[in-house]
Design a protein around this motif. Structure first.
Motif, PDB file in Angstrom:
ATOM      1  N   LYS A  29       0.833  -1.190   0.000  1.00 17.66           N
ATOM      2  CA  LYS A  29       0.000   0.000   0.000  1.00 17.66           C
ATOM      3  C   LYS A  29       0.871   1.244   0.000  1.00 17.66           C
ATOM      4  N   TRP A  30       0.448   2.285  -0.716  1.00 22.47           N
ATOM      5  CA  TRP A  30       1.162   3.549  -0.793  1.00 22.47           C
ATOM      6  C   TRP A  30       0.295   4.655  -0.217  1.00 22.47           C
ATOM      7  N   SER A  31       0.885   5.494   0.633  1.00 20.65           N
ATOM      8  CA  SER A  31       0.182   6.643   1.182  1.00 20.65           C
ATOM      9  C   SER A  31       1.192   7.754   1.417  1.00 20.65           C
ATOM     10  N   PHE A  32       0.892   8.962   0.936  1.00 19.14           N
ATOM     11  CA  PHE A  32       1.788  10.103   1.120  1.00 19.14           C
ATOM     12  C   PHE A  32       0.946  11.359   1.226  1.00 19.14           C
ATOM     13  N   VAL A  33       1.111  12.072   2.337  1.00 23.77           N
ATOM     14  CA  VAL A  33       0.340  13.281   2.607  1.00 23.77           C
ATOM     15  C   VAL A  33       1.287  14.333   3.169  1.00 23.77           C
ATOM     16  N   ALA A  34       1.102  15.590   2.770  1.00 22.15           N
ATOM     17  CA  ALA A  34       1.895  16.691   3.332  1.00 22.15           C
ATOM     18  C   ALA A  34       0.944  17.732   3.909  1.00 22.15           C
ATOM     19  N   ASN A  35       1.173  18.094   5.154  1.00 19.16           N
ATOM     20  CA  ASN A  35       0.328  19.056   5.867  1.00 19.16           C
ATOM     21  C   ASN A  35      -1.156  18.733   5.710  1.00 19.16           C
ATOM     22  N   ASN A  36      -1.479  17.459   5.905  1.00 15.91           N
ATOM     23  CA  ASN A  36      -2.852  16.936   5.891  1.00 15.91           C
ATOM     24  C   ASN A  36      -3.546  17.053   4.542  1.00 15.91           C
ATOM     25  N   SER A  37      -2.789  17.085   3.457  1.00 16.37           N
ATOM     26  CA  SER A  37      -3.395  17.167   2.134  1.00 16.37           C
ATOM     27  C   SER A  37      -2.692  16.221   1.175  1.00 16.37           C
ATOM     28  N   LYS A  38      -3.473  15.579   0.312  1.00 12.35           N
ATOM     29  CA  LYS A  38      -2.904  14.704  -0.715  1.00 12.35           C
ATOM     30  C   LYS A  38      -2.613  15.464  -1.997  1.00 12.35           C
ATOM     31  N   ASP A  39      -3.189  16.657  -2.144  1.00 11.67           N
ATOM     32  CA  ASP A  39      -3.064  17.401  -3.394  1.00 11.67           C
ATOM     33  C   ASP A  39      -2.319  18.724  -3.242  1.00 11.67           C
TER      34      ASP A  39
END
Length: 197
Positions: A44-54
């Motif tokens: 599984k892949w998951s990557f978020v920056a400052n609570n946002s995926k976009d």
């Protein structure tokens, strides 16, 4: 003609040997055929920056300032502050390499400086956010061994007086030029990239 007969004889002999082998193989007493299969679960892949995926929300240096400047809502010599970049790989089953890039930086005050705190280590001071990002804002999140998030604290400062190595004040002219410019909007765009290690 003898060469032709000889070639025909060799061909017939080889054909008979092959036929005997195929018939013998088909009627062999012991014959085993084993089939195997395989299965693979996709990590599984998951990557978020400052609570946002976009898109990250806009970072305002004024909102992160520790000291009040002369005019409310503005930064000036003597102000400083910090902001956090939270990189979250919770849910990812593979290690994550992150890289913070400055996609754009315009009208930066000449004497504004940056440094970062990553994993409790404070970097040296850099003269632009872009330089800080290139040198310090690259790393890994070891999700395989339980690490899930990384918080990067970016510290900015516009010193009241900039001095050279001898202690002479040298930044006043640059500060004045920044404060009297026709464009007083300092802007930067951060790009945070995550990739599998």
């Amino acid at each position: 003609m003898t060469k032709r007969k000889r070639a025909l004889g060799i061909f017939i002999t080889l054909a008979l040997v092959l036929l005997v082998f195929v018939i013998g193989y088909t009627f062999a007493k012991y014959y085993t055929e084993i089939k195997g299969g395989g299965i693979g679960s996709i990590a599984k892949w998951s990557f978020v920056a400052n609570n946002s995926k976009d898109t990250m929300q806009r970072i305002s240096l004024v909102d992160t300032a520790n000291e009040v400047s002369l005019v409310e809502g503005k930064i000036a010599p003597g102000t400083s502050g910090d902001f956090d970049i939270l990189i979250d790989a919770t849910g990812s089953e593979v290690g994550v390499k992150y890289e913070v890039k400055v996609a754009e930086e315009t009208n930066m005050p000449t004497n504004l400086v940056y440094k970062a705190v990553v994993d409790g280590q404070t970097s040296k001071t850099y003269t632009s956010l872009n330089e800080l990002a290139e040198k310090e804002l690259i790393g890994n999140i070891d999700t395989v061994h339980g690490e899930k998030t990384k918080t990067i604290k970016v510290i900015w400062q516009w010193p009241y007086e900039t001095k050279d190595a001898s202690g002479n004040v040298i930044g006043d002219n640059a500060d004045l030029a920044n404060g009297t410019s026709s464009n007083l909007a300092y802007e930067f765009v951060l790009q945070i990239i995550g990739m599998q290690v």
